[in-house]
Design a protein around this motif. Structure first.
Motif, PDB file in Angstrom:
ATOM      1  N   UNK A 167       0.861  -1.183   0.000  1.00 11.04           N
ATOM      2  CA  UNK A 167       0.000   0.000   0.000  1.00 11.04           C
ATOM      3  C   UNK A 167       0.896   1.231   0.000  1.00 11.04           C
ATOM      4  N   UNK A 168       0.713   2.084  -0.992  1.00  9.83           N
ATOM      5  CA  UNK A 168       1.566   3.271  -1.126  1.00  9.83           C
ATOM      6  C   UNK A 168       0.701   4.516  -1.225  1.00  9.83           C
ATOM      7  N   UNK A 169       1.319   5.660  -0.949  1.00 12.91           N
ATOM      8  CA  UNK A 169       0.628   6.937  -1.110  1.00 12.91           C
ATOM      9  C   UNK A 169       0.483   7.275  -2.591  1.00 12.91           C
ATOM     10  N   UNK A 217      -3.101   0.372  -3.832  1.00 13.67           N
ATOM     11  CA  UNK A 217      -2.634  -0.992  -3.589  1.00 13.67           C
ATOM     12  C   UNK A 217      -1.929  -1.493  -4.837  1.00 13.67           C
ATOM     13  N   UNK A 218      -0.684  -1.910  -4.661  1.00 15.92           N
ATOM     14  CA  UNK A 218       0.101  -2.454  -5.768  1.00 15.92           C
ATOM     15  C   UNK A 218       0.236  -3.960  -5.580  1.00 15.92           C
ATOM     16  N   UNK A 219      -0.071  -4.706  -6.627  1.00 18.66           N
ATOM     17  CA  UNK A 219       0.114  -6.155  -6.602  1.00 18.66           C
ATOM     18  C   UNK A 219       1.207  -6.484  -7.601  1.00 18.66           C
ATOM     19  N   UNK A 220       2.340  -6.920  -7.081  1.00 18.76           N
ATOM     20  CA  UNK A 220       3.533  -7.116  -7.910  1.00 18.76           C
ATOM     21  C   UNK A 220       3.843  -5.840  -8.698  1.00 18.76           C
ATOM     22  N   UNK A 221       3.653  -4.701  -8.044  1.00 19.95           N
ATOM     23  CA  UNK A 221       3.998  -3.418  -8.645  1.00 19.95           C
ATOM     24  C   UNK A 221       2.915  -2.788  -9.491  1.00 19.95           C
ATOM     25  N   UNK A 222       1.841  -3.511  -9.761  1.00 22.65           N
ATOM     26  CA  UNK A 222       0.763  -2.982 -10.601  1.00 22.65           C
ATOM     27  C   UNK A 222      -0.356  -2.418  -9.730  1.00 22.65           C
ATOM     28  N   UNK A 223      -0.838  -1.197 -10.014  1.00 24.11           N
ATOM     29  CA  UNK A 223      -1.945  -0.637  -9.221  1.00 24.11           C
ATOM     30  C   UNK A 223      -3.247  -1.394  -9.493  1.00 24.11           C
ATOM     31  N   UNK A 224      -3.772  -2.026  -8.449  1.00 22.72           N
ATOM     32  CA  UNK A 224      -4.987  -2.834  -8.613  1.00 22.72           C
ATOM     33  C   UNK A 224      -6.094  -2.415  -7.649  1.00 22.72           C
ATOM     34  N   UNK A 225      -5.800  -1.470  -6.764  1.00 18.51           N
ATOM     35  CA  UNK A 225      -6.811  -1.014  -5.820  1.00 18.51           C
ATOM     36  C   UNK A 225      -6.507   0.390  -5.353  1.00 18.51           C
ATOM     37  N   UNK A 226      -7.554   1.145  -5.042  1.00 18.22           N
ATOM     38  CA  UNK A 226      -7.384   2.524  -4.584  1.00 18.22           C
ATOM     39  C   UNK A 226      -8.423   2.833  -3.516  1.00 18.22           C
ATOM     40  N   UNK A 227      -8.119   3.816  -2.689  1.00 17.76           N
ATOM     41  CA  UNK A 227      -9.078   4.267  -1.686  1.00 17.76           C
ATOM     42  C   UNK A 227      -8.692   5.676  -1.253  1.00 17.76           C
ATOM     43  N   UNK A 228      -9.699   6.533  -1.111  1.00 15.78           N
ATOM     44  CA  UNK A 228      -9.452   7.924  -0.730  1.00 15.78           C
ATOM     45  C   UNK A 228      -9.915   8.186   0.693  1.00 15.78           C
ATOM     46  N   UNK A 229      -9.223   9.105   1.338  1.00 16.99           N
ATOM     47  CA  UNK A 229      -9.607   9.614   2.649  1.00 16.99           C
ATOM     48  C   UNK A 229      -9.822  11.112   2.463  1.00 16.99           C
ATOM     49  N   UNK A 230     -11.086  11.514   2.371  1.00 12.65           N
ATOM     50  CA  UNK A 230     -11.424  12.893   2.029  1.00 12.65           C
ATOM     51  C   UNK A 230     -11.687  13.700   3.296  1.00 12.65           C
ATOM     52  N   UNK A 240     -13.921  11.246   5.253  1.00 14.18           N
ATOM     53  CA  UNK A 240     -14.789  10.282   4.582  1.00 14.18           C
ATOM     54  C   UNK A 240     -13.920   9.246   3.876  1.00 14.18           C
ATOM     55  N   UNK A 241     -14.224   7.982   4.107  1.00 13.72           N
ATOM     56  CA  UNK A 241     -13.600   6.914   3.332  1.00 13.72           C
ATOM     57  C   UNK A 241     -14.394   6.811   2.038  1.00 13.72           C
ATOM     58  N   UNK A 263      -6.185   2.905   5.319  1.00 15.72           N
ATOM     59  CA  UNK A 263      -6.844   4.212   5.319  1.00 15.72           C
ATOM     60  C   UNK A 263      -7.246   4.623   6.734  1.00 15.72           C
ATOM     61  N   UNK A 264      -7.782   3.688   7.506  1.00 13.48           N
ATOM     62  CA  UNK A 264      -8.175   4.018   8.880  1.00 13.48           C
ATOM     63  C   UNK A 264      -6.953   4.300   9.750  1.00 13.48           C
ATOM     64  N   UNK A 265      -5.867   3.590   9.503  1.00 16.12           N
ATOM     65  CA  UNK A 265      -4.640   3.874  10.250  1.00 16.12           C
ATOM     66  C   UNK A 265      -4.111   5.264   9.892  1.00 16.12           C
ATOM     67  N   UNK A 266      -4.228   5.626   8.619  1.00 18.52           N
ATOM     68  CA  UNK A 266      -3.830   6.968   8.190  1.00 18.52           C
ATOM     69  C   UNK A 266      -4.675   8.016   8.913  1.00 18.52           C
ATOM     70  N   UNK A 267      -5.976   7.754   9.022  1.00 17.93           N
ATOM     71  CA  UNK A 267      -6.867   8.688   9.714  1.00 17.93           C
ATOM     72  C   UNK A 267      -6.479   8.823  11.185  1.00 17.93           C
ATOM     73  N   UNK A 268      -6.119   7.715  11.818  1.00 16.03           N
ATOM     74  CA  UNK A 268      -5.698   7.763  13.225  1.00 16.03           C
ATOM     75  C   UNK A 268      -4.447   8.625  13.385  1.00 16.03           C
ATOM     76  N   UNK A 269      -3.492   8.425  12.494  1.00 18.07           N
ATOM     77  CA  UNK A 269      -2.252   9.194  12.569  1.00 18.07           C
ATOM     78  C   UNK A 269      -2.502  10.682  12.359  1.00 18.07           C
TER      79      UNK A 269
END
Length: 316
Positions: A167-169, A217-230, A240-241, A263-269
């Motif tokens: 999981x990367x920014x 979310x990178x799977x073997x380096x390929x972006x396969x998932x995303x999620x925003x924290x607004x 908002x997730x 994402x929730x851990x990011x929100x906590x931080x």
């Protein structure tokens, strides 16, 4: 080293079947030896009926944990050999009940000595082993009742595959993936709306520059998932997730769970107290994921989305 020692635990089904076949073959000869002439596959049904009470096929199937068709077939075979008889239930004429016939009762009486000898032989084998197979079988059955082998293997598969997920920014190079993944899943179930275009066409200005974050979310380096924290300007919620999307080709790899946790851990931080989200109950896997992440259903807040029919929040 024999085949099963080489194959190891992955061959557990085949090895148990081999053991079962060996015991079943001996059982067939034992019935002949003791003069009962039953078939080994009849035993669970025969024993259930030998307790003296007539039973429906459904009751027998539930007791011995066989399928109804399997029990029906065994009953038919036993009836042809005159070991059982069927009759109408006296309390409910719509049902048939089964009981042992006179021949079956005679076999039940005769088999008692066989039970004694078989029990003693099994005890003798157990005494020569380091592990009690009978108890182990009971433990396995209990554990598989709690969670099947299929479920357990699938969990291990997800764990293995999720180890290749990072999981990367968000970076500008992931902009097209953020848009395409979301457009793909939204268009599959609903239609794109104005609020979607605002965030997907300009994630930098609509989300990031306003204090929000996007994780990829990178799977073997390929972006396969995303999620925003607004970032939300709201008295009840801090963030908002939103815009969580996973490529269909990467589903089943625990990516939604990993993104949600990150994402929730990011929100906590960031010092957030409460995170909000909107969804649709048509998306049952997503709703289950949100519950697993700790979100609970709430009501009473306006939504910019036509498709939204459920709102949820989690306190961090």
């Amino acid at each position: 080293m024999n085949f099963y020692e080489k194959a190891g635990k992955k061959a557990i089904g085949s090895r148990l079947r081999l053991l079962s076949d060996r015991i079943t073959e001996d059982a067939g000869q034992l019935y002949a030896l003791y003069g009962t002439n039953l078939q080994p596959k009849w035993f669970p049904v025969f024993y259930a009926l030998s307790q003296g009470q007539e039973k429906t096929i459904t009751a027998i199937a539930e007791e011995i944990r066989h399928s109804h068709p399997s029990v029906s077939k065994i009953i038919a075979e036993m009836a042809r050999q005159e070991y059982v008889v069927e009759a109408k239930d006296q309390t409910d004429r719509r049902k048939n009940v089964v009981r042992l016939s006179a021949k079956g009762m005679a076999a039940a009486e005769k088999i008692e000595t066989q039970y004694l000898d078989v029990g003693a032989a099994v005890e003798a084998i157990s005494a020569q082993t380091n592990h009690d197979l009978w108890k182990a079988i009971g433990e396995w059955e209990f554990l598989l009742d709690q969670k099947s082998l299929l479920q357990r293997v699938n969990e291990q598969r997800k764990l293995r595959e999720s180890s290749a997920v990072t999981i990367v920014d968000f970076e500008p190079r992931y902009g097209s993936a953020f848009r395409e993944l979301n457009v793909e899943w939204i268009s599959t179930y609903f239609k794109m709306e104005e609020a979607d275009y605002k965030s997907l066409d300009n994630p930098q200005g609509y989300i990031l520059d306003k204090g929000g974050h996007i994780l990829v979310a990178l799977y073997h380096g390929e972006p396969v998932g995303v999620c925003a924290l607004i970032k939300m300007e709201h008295p009840d919620f801090d963030y908002e997730l939103a815009k969580m999307a996973v490529s269909p080709k990467a589903q089943g790899k625990n990516i939604g769970w990993l993104l949600g946790q990150a994402v929730l851990e990011k929100a906590r931080l960031l010092g957030a107290r409460k995170v909000f989200l909107e969804s649709n109950t048509l998306l049952k896997p997503a709703i289950n994921l949100y519950h697993k992440l700790g979100f609970q259903k709430i009501t009473g807040y306006p939504s910019p989305y036509e498709r939204s029919n459920i709102q949820m929040a989690v306190t961090l």
